[in-house]
Every structure is written in C-alpha cells, then in structure tokens.
Design an enzyme around this catalytic site. Structure first.
Site, mmCIF file in Angstrom:
data_model
loop_
_atom_site.group_PDB
_atom_site.id
_atom_site.type_symbol
_atom_site.label_atom_id
_atom_site.label_comp_id
_atom_site.label_asym_id
_atom_site.label_seq_id
_atom_site.Cartn_x
_atom_site.Cartn_y
_atom_site.Cartn_z
ATOM 1 N N ARG A 9 1.049 -0.987 0.027
ATOM 2 C CA ARG A 9 -0.062 0.041 0.003
ATOM 3 C C ARG A 9 0.890 1.273 -0.119
ATOM 4 O O ARG A 9 0.434 2.288 0.661
ATOM 5 C CB ARG A 9 -1.044 -0.006 1.256
ATOM 6 C CG ARG A 9 -1.749 -1.172 1.486
ATOM 7 C CD ARG A 9 -2.734 -1.471 0.349
ATOM 8 N NE ARG A 9 -3.977 -2.381 0.684
ATOM 9 C CZ ARG A 9 -3.971 -3.467 0.440
ATOM 10 N NH1 ARG A 9 -3.006 -4.047 -0.106
ATOM 11 N NH2 ARG A 9 -4.979 -4.267 0.935
ATOM 12 N N SER B 194 -9.850 -0.982 4.425
ATOM 13 C CA SER B 194 -9.091 -1.042 5.581
ATOM 14 C C SER B 194 -8.657 0.184 6.290
ATOM 15 O O SER B 194 -8.060 0.933 5.284
ATOM 16 C CB SER B 194 -7.781 -1.917 5.270
ATOM 17 O OG SER B 194 -8.193 -3.168 4.921
ATOM 18 N N GLU C 260 -3.581 3.044 7.054
ATOM 19 C CA GLU C 260 -3.437 2.797 5.354
ATOM 20 C C GLU C 260 -4.318 4.103 4.841
ATOM 21 O O GLU C 260 -3.727 4.609 3.836
ATOM 22 C CB GLU C 260 -4.183 1.472 5.006
ATOM 23 C CG GLU C 260 -4.143 1.636 3.718
ATOM 24 C CD GLU C 260 -5.187 0.297 3.054
ATOM 25 O OE1 GLU C 260 -5.068 -0.770 3.538
ATOM 26 O OE2 GLU C 260 -5.736 0.423 2.018
HETATM 27 N N1 EPU Z 1 -9.743 -11.486 11.448
HETATM 28 C C1 EPU Z 1 -10.168 -11.328 12.809
HETATM 29 N N2 EPU Z 1 -11.337 -10.719 13.029
HETATM 30 C C2 EPU Z 1 -12.360 -10.419 12.218
HETATM 31 C C3 EPU Z 1 -11.749 -10.466 10.816
HETATM 32 C C4 EPU Z 1 -10.541 -11.073 10.595
HETATM 33 O O1 EPU Z 1 -9.450 -11.709 13.717
HETATM 34 O O2 EPU Z 1 -13.324 -9.992 12.493
HETATM 35 C C5 EPU Z 1 -8.232 -11.976 11.076
HETATM 36 C C6 EPU Z 1 -8.456 -13.392 10.863
HETATM 37 O O3 EPU Z 1 -7.421 -14.106 11.502
HETATM 38 C C7 EPU Z 1 -8.524 -13.284 9.250
HETATM 39 C C8 EPU Z 1 -7.613 -12.244 9.161
HETATM 40 O O4 EPU Z 1 -7.909 -11.074 10.054
HETATM 41 O O5 EPU Z 1 -7.826 -14.374 8.908
HETATM 42 C C9 EPU Z 1 -7.439 -11.604 7.768
HETATM 43 O O6 EPU Z 1 -8.650 -10.941 7.413
HETATM 44 P P1 EPU Z 1 -9.071 -10.683 5.926
HETATM 45 O O7 EPU Z 1 -8.756 -11.895 4.991
HETATM 46 O O8 EPU Z 1 -10.401 -10.122 5.889
HETATM 47 O O9 EPU Z 1 -7.969 -9.764 5.344
HETATM 48 P P2 EPU Z 1 -7.270 -8.460 6.192
HETATM 49 O O10 EPU Z 1 -5.739 -8.832 6.195
HETATM 50 O O11 EPU Z 1 -7.866 -8.094 7.258
HETATM 51 C C10 EPU Z 1 -6.492 -7.356 3.690
HETATM 52 C C11 EPU Z 1 -6.636 -6.156 3.169
HETATM 53 C C12 EPU Z 1 -7.846 -5.713 2.246
HETATM 54 C C13 EPU Z 1 -8.176 -6.823 1.534
HETATM 55 C C14 EPU Z 1 -8.071 -8.214 2.101
HETATM 56 C C15 EPU Z 1 -8.483 -9.511 1.113
HETATM 57 C C16 EPU Z 1 -4.971 -4.684 4.138
HETATM 58 C C17 EPU Z 1 -4.704 -3.617 5.160
HETATM 59 N N3 EPU Z 1 -6.198 -5.012 4.058
HETATM 60 O O12 EPU Z 1 -7.416 -7.537 4.803
HETATM 61 O O13 EPU Z 1 -7.800 -4.387 1.745
HETATM 62 O O14 EPU Z 1 -9.530 -6.871 0.724
HETATM 63 O O15 EPU Z 1 -6.865 -8.342 2.811
HETATM 64 O O16 EPU Z 1 -7.115 -9.611 0.579
HETATM 65 O O17 EPU Z 1 -3.902 -5.281 3.812
HETATM 66 C C18 EPU Z 1 -8.295 -2.438 1.792
HETATM 67 O O18 EPU Z 1 -7.017 -2.130 1.709
HETATM 68 O O19 EPU Z 1 -9.134 -1.482 2.028
HETATM 69 C C19 EPU Z 1 -8.682 -3.608 2.035
HETATM 70 C C20 EPU Z 1 -10.118 -3.805 1.981
#
Ligand code: EPU
Length: 354
Positions: free
Chosen positions: A176, A252, A347
């Site tokens: 990012r 995010s 972010e």
């Molecule tokens: N999780 C929790 N609680 C929750 C939700 C998630 O503990 O309520 C933990 C779980 O362990 C889960 C992990 O967070 O496995 C990862 O969650 P998720 O797959 O939703 O992805 P993320 O890492 O939270 C990132 C990007 C998103 C992107 C998703 C899918 C960043 C900051 N965010 O989120 O990007 O859509 O992966 O690839 O890297 C954005 O940048 O605006 C964005 C939405």
C-alpha cells in the site's frame, strides 16, 4: 488565479463546494474550489497559468476519495481527473499492454479487462476508487497488488506542468505504498496508467477463503472462469466490507503490521492461537485480530465505529467528523500498543486543510 482566468481555460470549476460526495467516509467538509479536468492539456494549462500568476495557494489532488480522511475544510484548490479511455498500445504473444485514463473507475477497468479476455486483475475486483489512485496507493486484495500489472505511470508535474513517466521500479512500490506517498508526495498528478495483462487466465485462488467459497458453489478449479472468479471475489468482499454508499468507510483503515521473528516468538508464547503470515521482512499479523482482541470489534466512540464484520474497517455512524474517526483510530492504536507492543500504521491518508 481568479475565477475568470479559470473559466477561460474551459474547465469545470466549482467554488465553496462540499466534498461529502467525494470521499467514501462521507465527511462533510468544504473546499474553496474544485477543478475537474478532462485531458493532460487542460491540466497543463491550469498549472502553467498558476505558475505565470505566481499563485502559491494550496493544491491537492483527489481520486475517488476512497482512501482519504478529511480533517477539516480545505482552503485551496482540489483537483480531480476525469481523464477517460482504455487503449491497447501493444499486443505481443501472451501479453497485452493497455493505457488507462486516471479518471476511469477501477472496477469498470477490471470488468472491461475481463470482458476483453485480458487477465490478471480478477482478484482486484470491486475495490472502490479510480485508476490514477490505484498506482499511488498500490491497491491490493486476495494475494494480488496493482503493482504486479503496472508497467509505468504517466504524470504531470504540478509545479511546472511538465510530463514525467515513472517506470515500475521508479514507483518504489511497497505494501500500500509508493514514491507518490513519500518523497514526491503531492508533486505529481497521475494522468494515465500503463498495464501489462495476459491473454492466458491463470487463477490465483490460494488466498483467504477463495478456494472454500468456490467449493461451496460446487465450482471445480479446472472449470473456473474469470467471470466466476470475479463474482466470487465480489461476494467475499460484500460479506466483509460495508458498502460506502450505505455506510461511510474507507476500506481497511490500518495496514497489517509486520513484526520481527523475535517479536513474533514473544507474542506466540502468550497467544499460541494468533493468526500470522510470512512476510519478506518478518511476520505479518492481521490488524483485524489485534483490534478484535482489544475488544473494539463492533464498538463505537462518538459518531465513529468499528465495523462488526471486519474490525480493520472504521465507519461513519452518520454524522462523524474527521476528528471523530481520528479519535477512534488513536484509541485503537493506543490499546493495541499497550496490549501487544505493536504500532498500527494507518492505510488511510489524513488530509489536514490549510
Ligand atoms: N480477523 C479477525 N477478526 C475479524 C476479521 C478478521 O481476527 O473479525 C483476522 C483473521 O485471522 C483473518 C485475518 O484477520 O484470517 C485476515 O482477514 P481478511 O482476510 O479479511 O484480510 P485483512 O488482512 O484483514 C486485507 C486487506 C484488504 C483486502 C483483504 C483481502 C490490508 C490492510 N487489508 O485485509 O484490503 O481486501 O486483505 O485480501 O492489507 C483495503 O486495503 O482497503 C482492503 C479492504
């Protein structure tokens, strides 16, 4: 520059305008002036008039406003690109090279590419925002990032009006992150982004729940089409992320932090169940998990809240100001720091009016 000069340039100008519909948080702040341009030449005329006038008033550039937090009114000129166009510049073997205008909606571009049988962008479906900002923010999702497909970026220097091209290496892409958010922040407006896509469809379904979602639909990997992959990604996003047209948010709000191997070992002792991913420079911990552990999931502070399905997303509960969202962000950062010793970086880009 006065308004008559701007009108002579034939550009779309609005004075003292609310930017509520120009940022997905729906923060109601005002800009002294909003200037929208439709071509490189229009932008260059605007900059050259400014330079000739010695106009040093504040200038900022926005895209779809899906990654911004306005803290207060902006006393200056906000620029927005309406440059359209999706044009093939070369088609060689498996590769197709496409130049896309900065003002094209990102998801329209993804849809257009898939409809044209140009592949690669499927996992980046349904990300809000515009093509210009995708090259600045290096947007990413489900194991793909914009930088994987960007060859170079055409810009106009906002200080001189000159054209400058940045090849991928010069963009200094990171998670990012890019040069446009660092050493040259605010200096260049992206006018076009050049992408390299493929004629072969090579689905990437290893990341976060895609394979499971396909299994649930009864879709076999060998039978997977780009359209079905796109629709699956769209559904996954809809389940986790609030629709900004209904609930103000900017996706995010924080980046996922990367800790050193030593820090990770320490964390593991206390939280053996902590989710984590290998990263190039350490271990990546999902910020969503850290925030949930601190008890913030679904909670509010004033008019700002933490989304109940994905605590990485902060939401406007109705009439939040930038300060309300920032106060919630600070409270979360403080709690995560106190409990885990980890600093959460935002972010979202904060915009403090002049
Ligand atoms: N999780 C929790 N609680 C929750 C939700 C998630 O503990 O309520 C933990 C779980 O362990 C889960 C992990 O967070 O496995 C990862 O969650 P998720 O797959 O939703 O992805 P993320 O890492 O939270 C990132 C990007 C998103 C992107 C998703 C899918 C960043 C900051 N965010 O989120 O990007 O859509 O992966 O690839 O890297 C954005 O940048 O605006 C964005 C939405």
């Amino acid at each position: 520059m006065d308004i008559d000069q701007l009108r002579e340039l034939n550009m779309e100008i609005k004075q003292n305008i609310s930017l509520k519909n120009r940022n997905t948080f729906g923060i109601d702040i005002y800009a002294d002036r909003l200037v929208e341009y439709y071509s490189i030449e229009e932008l260059q005329d605007f900059i050259r008039c400014r330079v000739a006038d010695g106009d040093k008033s504040p200038l900022m550039h926005i895209g779809g406003g899906s990654n911004l937090l306005f803290m207060n009114d902006f006393h200056g000129t906000v620029l927005h690109s309406c440059i359209q166009g999706i044009n093939v510049t070369a088609d060689e073997g498996d590769n197709v090279y496409v130049r896309v205008g900065a003002g094209v909606s990102w998801d329209d571009w993804v849809q257009y590419a898939i409809d044209s049988s140009w592949f690669g962008l499927e996992n980046l479906s349904a990300i809000p925002g515009e093509v210009g900002a995708s090259a600045i923010q290096n947007i990413g999702a489900y194991g793909s990032e914009a930088k994987d497909f960007i060859l170079y970026v055409d810009c106009v220097d906002l200080e001189t009006g000159d054209i400058r091209h940045f090849c991928r290496a010069e963009c200094e892409y990171g998670y990012r992150d890019s040069i446009f958010k660092n050493v040259v922040a605010g200096r260049y407006a992206v006018t076009h982004v050049h992408f390299q896509l493929s004629h072969s469809f090579r689905p990437n379904i290893e990341y976060g729940g895609i394979r499971k979602a396909l299994e649930e639909q009864g879709v076999q990997e060998w039978d997977l089409s780009p359209q079905v992959l796109r629709q699956t990604i769209i559904r996954l996003r809809q389940q986790k992320l609030p629709d900004p047209a209904v609930t103000g948010n900017a996706g995010s709000f924080f980046k996922n932090p990367v800790v050193s191997a030593a820090e990770w070992q320490k964390l593991l002792q206390e939280y053996p169940e902590a989710p984590h991913y290998d990263a190039a420079n350490g271990v990546k911990i999902p910020a969503a998990w850290l925030i949930e552990q601190c008890g913030w999931k679904g909670r509010s502070l004033g008019n700002a809240g933490v989304y109940e399905n994905q605590p990485l997303v902060l939401v406007n509960n109705g009439s939040a100001t930038g300060a309300d969202i920032a106060a919630l962000s600070k409270a979360i950062q403080d709690d995560v720091k106190k409990r885990f010793g980890i600093s959460l970086e935002t972010e979202v880009n904060f915009v403090c009016g002049e």
